[in-house]
Write a protein that holds these residues in place. Structure first.
Motif, PDB file in Angstrom:
ATOM      1  N   ARG A  44       1.498   1.714   6.579  1.00 21.39           N
ATOM      2  CA  ARG A  44       2.184   2.809   5.900  1.00 21.39           C
ATOM      3  C   ARG A  44       3.372   2.215   5.147  1.00 21.39           C
ATOM      4  N   SER A  45       3.608   2.706   3.914  1.00 26.35           N
ATOM      5  CA  SER A  45       4.764   2.209   3.162  1.00 26.35           C
ATOM      6  C   SER A  45       5.362   3.327   2.317  1.00 26.35           C
ATOM      7  N   PRO A  46       6.692   3.315   2.209  1.00 25.23           N
ATOM      8  CA  PRO A  46       7.338   4.284   1.314  1.00 25.23           C
ATOM      9  C   PRO A  46       6.908   3.998  -0.128  1.00 25.23           C
ATOM     10  N   PRO A  47       6.893   5.024  -0.972  1.00 24.33           N
ATOM     11  CA  PRO A  47       6.434   4.783  -2.346  1.00 24.33           C
ATOM     12  C   PRO A  47       7.317   3.787  -3.078  1.00 24.33           C
ATOM     13  N   MET A  48       6.673   2.885  -3.794  1.00 22.73           N
ATOM     14  CA  MET A  48       7.395   2.070  -4.763  1.00 22.73           C
ATOM     15  C   MET A  48       7.327   2.874  -6.051  1.00 22.73           C
ATOM     16  N   GLY A  49       8.442   2.986  -6.769  1.00 21.80           N
ATOM     17  CA  GLY A  49       8.450   3.832  -7.961  1.00 21.80           C
ATOM     18  C   GLY A  49       9.024   5.188  -7.625  1.00 21.80           C
ATOM     19  N   ALA A 122       3.447 -10.419  -6.305  1.00 20.90           N
ATOM     20  CA  ALA A 122       4.511 -11.187  -5.644  1.00 20.90           C
ATOM     21  C   ALA A 122       5.655 -10.312  -5.136  1.00 20.90           C
ATOM     22  N   LYS A 123       5.765  -9.090  -5.672  1.00 16.69           N
ATOM     23  CA  LYS A 123       6.921  -8.251  -5.310  1.00 16.69           C
ATOM     24  C   LYS A 123       6.549  -7.118  -4.372  1.00 16.69           C
ATOM     25  N   ARG A 124       5.297  -7.015  -3.987  1.00 17.62           N
ATOM     26  CA  ARG A 124       4.849  -5.840  -3.240  1.00 17.62           C
ATOM     27  C   ARG A 124       4.567  -6.180  -1.784  1.00 17.62           C
ATOM     28  N   ALA A 125       5.455  -5.729  -0.916  1.00 26.75           N
ATOM     29  CA  ALA A 125       5.263  -5.970   0.516  1.00 26.75           C
ATOM     30  C   ALA A 125       3.932  -5.378   0.974  1.00 26.75           C
ATOM     31  N   PHE A 126       3.550  -4.207   0.405  1.00 22.51           N
ATOM     32  CA  PHE A 126       2.333  -3.541   0.864  1.00 22.51           C
ATOM     33  C   PHE A 126       1.072  -4.278   0.429  1.00 22.51           C
ATOM     34  N   VAL A 127       1.225  -5.315  -0.385  1.00 19.26           N
ATOM     35  CA  VAL A 127       0.111  -6.202  -0.728  1.00 19.26           C
ATOM     36  C   VAL A 127       0.226  -7.519   0.062  1.00 19.26           C
TER      37      VAL A 127
END
Ligand code: ROI
Length: 162
Positions: A44-49, A122-127
């Motif tokens: 689960r991750s908070p929305p990026m954007g 590279a910047k996305r923890a959820f990836v």
């Protein structure tokens, strides 16, 4: 033709996201010429954007495929549509299902429809964190070792689900 090892990012924040991810996994496995190699936990991750949207459920899947990158992209776009994905004007809005080709073997692809490695990887923890779970030794073309990318990527509220 030799098969490519491909990593796909899955994300959903509408209409029972966990179910969307699970049925997307089944649909990807049903594609001719695709064989699942690994599937991460769900996160689960908070929305990026934009923040006025629900939290996301994310996962990463590894497949072996003899589909070309563009043929695979078209199949994934069809699966998104089958899951009720609507393309709205708002950039980075909520969605029932998002399927991104993160990596296609060691290829670097820069075409109008498809940029691989995925531009946000590279910047996305959820990836990055789900990727680490299934491919800890991965080297990302043009960006280097996954383990190094993780050092400068905070969790940003990412949580592994059971
Ligand atoms: N935010 C999160 N946490 N997870 C996603 O999958 C995701 N996908 C997107 C945007 C809108 C950038 N934000 C996201 O496309």
């Amino acid at each position: 033709m030799t098969k490519a090892l491909v990593y796909i990012g899955l994300g959903s924040n509408l209409s029972t996201p966990k179910a969307q991810i699970n049925t997307a996994r089944v649909a990807i496995n049903s594609l001719v010429g695709v064989c699942e190699q690994a599937f991460s936990s769900l996160y689960r991750s908070p929305p990026m954007g934009p923040q006025d949207q629900p939290d996301y459920v994310n996962a990463v899947m590894a497949i072996n495929t003899d589909l070309s990158a563009l043929a695979l992209l078209r199949c994934l776009q069809q699966i998104e549509l089958d899951h009720g994905r609507e393309r709205k004007d708002e950039r980075w809005g909520a969605r029932t299902l998002d399927l991104d080709i993160l990596l296609y073997g060691q290829q670097m692809i820069d075409q109008p429809d498809l940029c691989v490695p995925h531009y946000g990887l590279a910047k996305r923890a959820f990836v990055l964190y789900p990727l680490q779970e299934i491919a800890p030794k991965l080297v990302v073309p043009g960006l280097g070792r996954l383990s190094k990318l993780l050092v400068s990527c905070p969790l940003d509220g990412l949580e592994r689900l059971d």
